[in-house]
Design an enzyme around this catalytic site. Structure first.
Site, PDB file in Angstrom:
ATOM      1  N   HIS A  66       2.393  -8.143  -4.306  1.00 50.82           N
ATOM      2  CA  HIS A  66       2.348  -8.723  -5.656  1.00 50.82           C
ATOM      3  C   HIS A  66       3.182  -7.918  -6.654  1.00 50.82           C
ATOM      4  CE1 HIS A  66      -1.058  -5.882  -6.576  1.00 50.82           C
ATOM      5  NE2 HIS A  66      -0.561  -5.972  -7.790  1.00 50.82           N
ATOM      6  N   ASP A 114      -1.484  -9.096   0.958  1.00 53.01           N
ATOM      7  CA  ASP A 114      -0.757  -8.418  -0.126  1.00 53.01           C
ATOM      8  C   ASP A 114      -0.122  -7.120   0.390  1.00 53.01           C
ATOM      9  OD1 ASP A 114       0.156  -7.810  -2.641  1.00 53.01           O
ATOM     10  OD2 ASP A 114      -1.818  -7.340  -3.494  1.00 53.01           O
ATOM     11  N   SER A 199      -1.573  -0.272  -8.148  1.00 55.48           N
ATOM     12  CA  SER A 199      -1.292  -1.221  -7.065  1.00 55.48           C
ATOM     13  C   SER A 199      -0.260  -0.647  -6.115  1.00 55.48           C
ATOM     14  CB  SER A 199      -0.704  -2.513  -7.624  1.00 55.48           C
ATOM     15  OG  SER A 199      -1.679  -3.244  -8.285  1.00 55.48           O
TER      16      SER A 199
END
Ligand SMILES: *[C@@H]1O[C@H](CO)[C@@H](O)[C@H](O)[C@H]1NC(C)=O
Ligand SMILES: *[C@@H]1O[C@H](CO)[C@@H](O)[C@H](O)[C@H]1NC(C)=O
Ligand SMILES: *[C@@H]1O[C@H](CO)[C@@H](O)[C@H](O)[C@H]1NC(C)=O
Ligand SMILES: *[C@@H]1O[C@H](CO)[C@@H](O)[C@H](O)[C@H]1NC(C)=O
Ligand SMILES: *[C@@H]1O[C@H](CO)[C@@H](O)[C@H](O)[C@H]1NC(C)=O
Length: 247
Positions: A66, A114, A199
């Site tokens: 992402h 992801d 992330s």
């Protein structure tokens, strides 16, 4: 069937997407000992920290898929900052990202699969303060404390950190009770956890990366009611091997 899926998507999946944060420093963390995590990478768009990542070979950085479109790397000059501790210093090496490989089944929203591999323009074999970390599955023996590190926000809507922060996190056994997704691991949120900007960083157990920071509850890094979500790396081994070994 395809039509049903299309019609259902906005109604069923968007609310789910809303309950999960779009982007996921470290909350309740402590400052890491400089260069104690030589595998950590700051993935940057136009020279600004965007996501965490980690060296899994001399040429490849693993991070979250992402990060590419949702965080704008697709429209930026993408570089990997290697061997860093303080991002405001110049004590690191910046390497151009030459290729990106997003998992073919990556989906958003909600996030699934992801995972992304970035190929560097130059080997890190001789880079200062840099080393790869091995990836593997979570050993059954390790059900206690693991750790996560990052340069992300230190609280909901808070500032990011220039120096690498870290925190210990417990891995949850009953992840499905909190989040109905496949190929994920649940950890953190009780003593410490992740926030925007973390992330792509690794969940590390016994010096092995077992997960990738994926998402957390939206707008709630501080005292989440559900654990933080990580991509289960070992579910993607064949895909990872195929990309890394064929380069
Ligand atoms: C964080 O920012 C968002 C968007 O601006 C806002 O909706 C939310 O209430 C803020 N949350 C906190 C805890 O400050
Ligand atoms: C979990 O998701 C699957 C498919 O996405 C769905 O079929 C199932 O009913 C969900 N389970 C729960 C407990 O929500
Ligand atoms: C941070 O610590 C407080 C107090 O111990 C705790 O209530 C909170 O859940 C922790 N936050 C995270 C993200 O673990
Ligand atoms: C931790 O890693 C070491 C070496 O990588 C290994 O020998 C040991 O069995 C591992 N411990 C657990 C509990 O997995
Ligand atoms: C992670 O994926 C591996 C490989 O598919 C699987 O064996 C393992 O049980 C998964 N871990 C969790 C906690 O779901």
């Amino acid at each position: 069937m395809a039509l049903v899926h299309l019609l259902l998507l906005p109604a069923v999946l968007l609310p789910l997407g809303h309950s999960a944060s779009v982007n996921v420093g470290i909350v309740n963390g402590t400052v890491a000992k400089p260069h104690s995590r030589p595998y950590m990478v700051s993935v940057q768009g136009n020279r600004a920290h965007t996501c965490g990542g980690f060296l899994v070979s001399d040429l490849f950085v693993m991070t979250a898929a992402h990060c590419w479109t949702d965080k704008g790397l697709d429209k930026a000059e993408v570089t990997a900052v290697i061997g860093a501790y303080d991002l405001k210093s110049n004590d690191f090496e910046r390497i151009a990202v030459k290729e990106h490989h997003i998992h073919p089944e990556f989906q958003y929203p909600p996030y699934s699969n992801d995972i992304m591999l970035l190929k560097l323009g130059k080997s890190t074999e001789n880079s200062k303060n840099a080393a790869k970390i091995s990836i593997s599955k979570l050993s059954k023996d390790i059900d206690g404390s693991c750790s996560v590190a990052g340069w992300g926000r230190i609280k909901t809507n808070g500032t990011t950190s220039n120096v690498l922060l870290e925190t210990n996190v417990d891995v949850f056994k009953n992840c499905g009770k909190f989040w109905n997704y496949t190929n994920i691991l649940c950890a953190g949120g009780k003593k410490g956890g992740v926030c925007q900007g973390d992330s792509g960083g690794p969940l590390v157990c016994n010096n092995t990366a077992v997960g990738i920071v994926s998402f957390t509850e939206e707008n709630n890094c501080d005292k989440p009611t559900k654990p933080n979500v990580y991509t289960n790396i070992s579910a993607f081994m064949p895909w990872i091997k195929k990309i890394i070994e064929h380069q």
